[in-house]
Structures are given as structure tokens and as C-alpha cells.
Scaffold this motif. Structure first.
Motif, PDB file in Angstrom:
ATOM      1  N   ASP A  11       0.823  -1.213   0.000  1.00 17.43           N
ATOM      2  CA  ASP A  11       0.000   0.000   0.000  1.00 17.43           C
ATOM      3  C   ASP A  11       0.855   1.260   0.000  1.00 17.43           C
ATOM      4  OD1 ASP A  11      -2.283  -1.519  -0.014  1.00 17.43           O
ATOM      5  OD2 ASP A  11      -2.631  -1.366   2.150  1.00 17.43           O
ATOM      6  N   ASP A  12       1.957   1.238   0.731  1.00 14.98           N
ATOM      7  CA  ASP A  12       2.843   2.406   0.776  1.00 14.98           C
ATOM      8  C   ASP A  12       3.500   2.654  -0.575  1.00 14.98           C
ATOM      9  OD1 ASP A  12       2.291   2.937   3.421  1.00 14.98           O
ATOM     10  OD2 ASP A  12       3.985   1.760   4.165  1.00 14.98           O
ATOM     11  N   LYS A  67       0.937   4.167  -2.819  1.00 17.08           N
ATOM     12  CA  LYS A  67       0.697   5.566  -2.442  1.00 17.08           C
ATOM     13  C   LYS A  67       1.801   6.469  -3.003  1.00 17.08           C
ATOM     14  CE  LYS A  67       0.429   8.542   1.591  1.00 17.08           C
ATOM     15  NZ  LYS A  67       0.691   8.626   3.028  1.00 17.08           N
ATOM     16  N   ASP A  68       3.053   6.034  -2.878  1.00 17.39           N
ATOM     17  CA  ASP A  68       4.176   6.806  -3.401  1.00 17.39           C
ATOM     18  C   ASP A  68       4.106   6.940  -4.917  1.00 17.39           C
ATOM     19  OD1 ASP A  68       5.156   7.101  -0.841  1.00 17.39           O
ATOM     20  OD2 ASP A  68       6.608   5.456  -1.026  1.00 17.39           O
ATOM     21  N   LEU A  94       1.419   6.718  -6.776  1.00 17.41           N
ATOM     22  CA  LEU A  94       0.276   7.559  -7.114  1.00 17.41           C
ATOM     23  C   LEU A  94       0.648   9.033  -6.985  1.00 17.41           C
ATOM     24  CD1 LEU A  94      -2.711   7.666  -7.901  1.00 17.41           C
ATOM     25  CD2 LEU A  94      -3.257   7.559  -5.471  1.00 17.41           C
ATOM     26  N   GLU A  95       1.360   9.358  -5.936  1.00 11.66           N
ATOM     27  CA  GLU A  95       1.808  10.744  -5.738  1.00 11.66           C
ATOM     28  C   GLU A  95       2.717  11.184  -6.880  1.00 11.66           C
ATOM     29  OE1 GLU A  95       4.607  13.027  -2.533  1.00 11.66           O
ATOM     30  OE2 GLU A  95       3.136  11.609  -1.746  1.00 11.66           O
ATOM     31  N   LYS A 115      -5.666   3.593  -8.302  1.00  8.18           N
ATOM     32  CA  LYS A 115      -6.831   3.914  -7.474  1.00  8.18           C
ATOM     33  C   LYS A 115      -7.788   2.731  -7.382  1.00  8.18           C
ATOM     34  CE  LYS A 115      -7.004   8.927  -7.868  1.00  8.18           C
ATOM     35  NZ  LYS A 115      -7.802  10.081  -8.310  1.00  8.18           N
ATOM     36  N   VAL A 141      -6.297   0.171  -4.925  1.00  5.88           N
ATOM     37  CA  VAL A 141      -6.426   0.666  -3.551  1.00  5.88           C
ATOM     38  C   VAL A 141      -7.868   0.511  -3.074  1.00  5.88           C
ATOM     39  CG1 VAL A 141      -6.322   2.736  -2.114  1.00  5.88           C
ATOM     40  CG2 VAL A 141      -4.465   2.235  -3.699  1.00  5.88           C
TER      41      VAL A 141
END
Length: 67
Positions: free
Chosen positions: A12-13, A16-17, A19-20, A55, A58
Motif C-alpha cells: 500500500d505504501d 501511495k508513493d 500515485l503521488e 486507485k 487501492v
């Protein structure tokens, strides 16, 4: 373009990275397009689709945790 199988193996991390990072790239591409400096117009579509893929993964993981 990212493969869905590769994304599913990430934590998940990591997602997230990534996606950013993709959101920043999308912003830069929009800025380049507005100023007329964008050379690879297909990259905009690729980035948008990669963002949607992340997305989706997630959201699926969150739904599995809720169930």
C-alpha cells in the motif's frame, strides 16, 4: 504503461508513493500542454490510466478489508 499484475504485488505504501509521483507528472504534463511545450501527447493518457489502475487496486483492497 504499468501492468496490473505488477501493481498488485506492491504494498500500500509503494502504491501511495507511485500515485503521488504520477499525480505530479500529470500536473507537469498539463502545464506543458497549456504552454505548448508538450511533445509526447500520448503520455497524458498513459499517466491518467496508470492513476486509475492504482486507485482501483487501492479501492479493492479497502473493500476487502471492510468485508
Amino acid at each position: 504503461m504499468m501492468k496490473i499484475e505488477d501493481l498488485r504485488t506492491k504494498s500500500d505504501d509503494e502504491l501511495k508513493d507511485q500515485l503521488e509521483s504520477l499525480n505530479k507528472e500529470a500536473f507537469n504534463l498539463r502545464f506543458q500542454a497549456a504552454s505548448g511545450q508538450l511533445e509526447n501527447t500520448a503520455r497524458v493518457r498513459q499517466v491518467r490510466r496508470d492513476i486509475a489502475r492504482i486507485k482501483t487496486i487501492v479501492a479493492q483492497r479497502q473493500a476487502e478489508k471492510a468485508a
